[in-house]
Scaffold this motif. Sequence first.
Motif, PDB file in Angstrom:
ATOM      1  N   HIS A 113      63.134  27.515  15.178  1.00 15.81           N
ATOM      2  CA  HIS A 113      62.473  28.804  14.813  1.00 15.81           C
ATOM      3  C   HIS A 113      62.340  28.768  13.208  1.00 15.81           C
ATOM      4  O   HIS A 113      61.219  28.866  12.397  1.00 15.81           O
ATOM      5  N   TYR A 114      63.426  28.543  12.542  1.00 15.15           N
ATOM      6  CA  TYR A 114      63.432  28.322  11.216  1.00 15.15           C
ATOM      7  C   TYR A 114      62.789  27.476  10.353  1.00 15.15           C
ATOM      8  O   TYR A 114      62.191  27.358   9.355  1.00 15.15           O
ATOM      9  N   SER A 115      62.756  26.260  11.181  1.00 16.88           N
ATOM     10  CA  SER A 115      62.199  25.039  10.690  1.00 16.88           C
ATOM     11  C   SER A 115      60.526  25.374  10.694  1.00 16.88           C
ATOM     12  O   SER A 115      59.829  24.834   9.815  1.00 16.88           O
ATOM     13  N   GLU A 116      59.944  25.920  11.637  1.00 21.84           N
ATOM     14  CA  GLU A 116      58.512  26.585  11.647  1.00 21.84           C
ATOM     15  C   GLU A 116      58.373  27.551  10.711  1.00 21.84           C
ATOM     16  O   GLU A 116      57.169  27.274  10.015  1.00 21.84           O
ATOM     17  N   VAL A 117      59.132  28.449  10.494  1.00 26.84           N
ATOM     18  CA  VAL A 117      59.122  29.354   9.411  1.00 26.84           C
ATOM     19  C   VAL A 117      59.010  28.750   7.934  1.00 26.84           C
ATOM     20  O   VAL A 117      58.136  28.976   7.183  1.00 26.84           O
ATOM     21  N   LEU A 118      60.048  27.863   7.842  1.00 27.14           N
ATOM     22  CA  LEU A 118      59.960  26.890   6.512  1.00 27.14           C
ATOM     23  C   LEU A 118      58.974  26.079   6.387  1.00 27.14           C
ATOM     24  O   LEU A 118      58.185  26.166   5.135  1.00 27.14           O
ATOM     25  N   ALA A 119      58.363  25.553   7.529  1.00 26.11           N
ATOM     26  CA  ALA A 119      57.034  24.605   7.450  1.00 26.11           C
ATOM     27  C   ALA A 119      56.061  25.427   6.971  1.00 26.11           C
ATOM     28  O   ALA A 119      55.163  24.953   5.884  1.00 26.11           O
ATOM     29  N   ALA A 120      55.666  26.645   7.622  1.00 30.23           N
ATOM     30  CA  ALA A 120      54.313  27.559   7.351  1.00 30.23           C
ATOM     31  C   ALA A 120      54.656  27.926   5.889  1.00 30.23           C
ATOM     32  O   ALA A 120      53.632  27.872   5.133  1.00 30.23           O
ATOM     33  N   THR A 121      55.886  28.362   5.326  1.00 28.68           N
ATOM     34  CA  THR A 121      55.860  28.924   4.101  1.00 28.68           C
ATOM     35  C   THR A 121      55.722  27.823   2.967  1.00 28.68           C
ATOM     36  O   THR A 121      54.892  27.978   2.019  1.00 28.68           O
ATOM     37  N   THR A 122      56.495  26.644   3.441  1.00 25.57           N
ATOM     38  CA  THR A 122      55.848  25.394   2.343  1.00 25.57           C
ATOM     39  C   THR A 122      54.547  25.021   2.156  1.00 25.57           C
ATOM     40  O   THR A 122      54.002  24.768   1.431  1.00 25.57           O
ATOM     41  N   LYS A 123      53.550  25.062   3.478  1.00 24.71           N
ATOM     42  CA  LYS A 123      52.495  24.804   3.486  1.00 24.71           C
ATOM     43  C   LYS A 123      51.274  25.773   2.790  1.00 24.71           C
ATOM     44  O   LYS A 123      50.709  25.283   1.776  1.00 24.71           O
ATOM     45  N   LEU A 124      52.078  26.948   2.740  1.00 22.61           N
ATOM     46  CA  LEU A 124      51.418  28.237   1.731  1.00 22.61           C
ATOM     47  C   LEU A 124      51.455  27.630   0.353  1.00 22.61           C
ATOM     48  O   LEU A 124      50.742  27.893  -0.485  1.00 22.61           O
ATOM     49  N   VAL A 125      52.721  27.257  -0.028  1.00 22.96           N
ATOM     50  CA  VAL A 125      52.979  26.842  -1.527  1.00 22.96           C
ATOM     51  C   VAL A 125      52.352  25.617  -1.695  1.00 22.96           C
ATOM     52  O   VAL A 125      51.587  25.594  -2.781  1.00 22.96           O
ATOM     53  N   ASP A 126      52.248  24.749  -0.897  1.00 30.48           N
ATOM     54  CA  ASP A 126      51.408  23.468  -1.301  1.00 30.48           C
ATOM     55  C   ASP A 126      49.969  23.583  -1.307  1.00 30.48           C
ATOM     56  O   ASP A 126      49.266  23.308  -2.231  1.00 30.48           O
TER      57      ASP A 126
END
Length: 182
Positions: A113-126
């Motif tokens: 779950h936290y990996s998915e949240v981190l991935a989504a947030t990272t994608k927004l920053v990118d």
Amino acid sequence: MLRAALLAGLLVASPALAQGPSSAAPPAALMTIGRLHYDGGGDWYANPSSLPNLLGAIRTRTGLQVSSRETVVTLAEALWRTVLEQPASHQLLTELSMFALRTPHLKEALQSHYSEVLAATTKLVDQAAERTGHQLGQPAETIARFFLAGFDGLTMQHLSLPDEEAERVCLRALISAVLAMA
């Protein structure tokens, strides 16, 4: 320029979700457009008539009841509003997370779950950096982790010892710190 991307993002928002640029909020029955904004100013004030003109065109062409002005909201503020409006949901998520950390067969689900949240947030920053051509000062994942850690901490503070004025100040400081990292 990441700041510009955070400013320029337009989204359809409920007036209840955000506070407008003036003290009077549009009536709750109206739809409006939210201008995504960060703390700090910049060129987001350019062409102040564009969104009111768009709202007028929507009203004229569709007959929908829409506000005559935009609302201004940061993504972090919209997310924070969910903490204020749904504290029981955030408390349950926190409790389940702590339980999963102590339960070996659930820990993997929590990490997923936290990996998915981190991935989504990272994608927004990118994506924000890419749209503006901005070279990030830190890796996008580091910036995302910093934001999530700060937001989780503010959420725990709110759940444990609420102080809405201090929380608003801290949220603005978190946004400013994230932008400084970028």
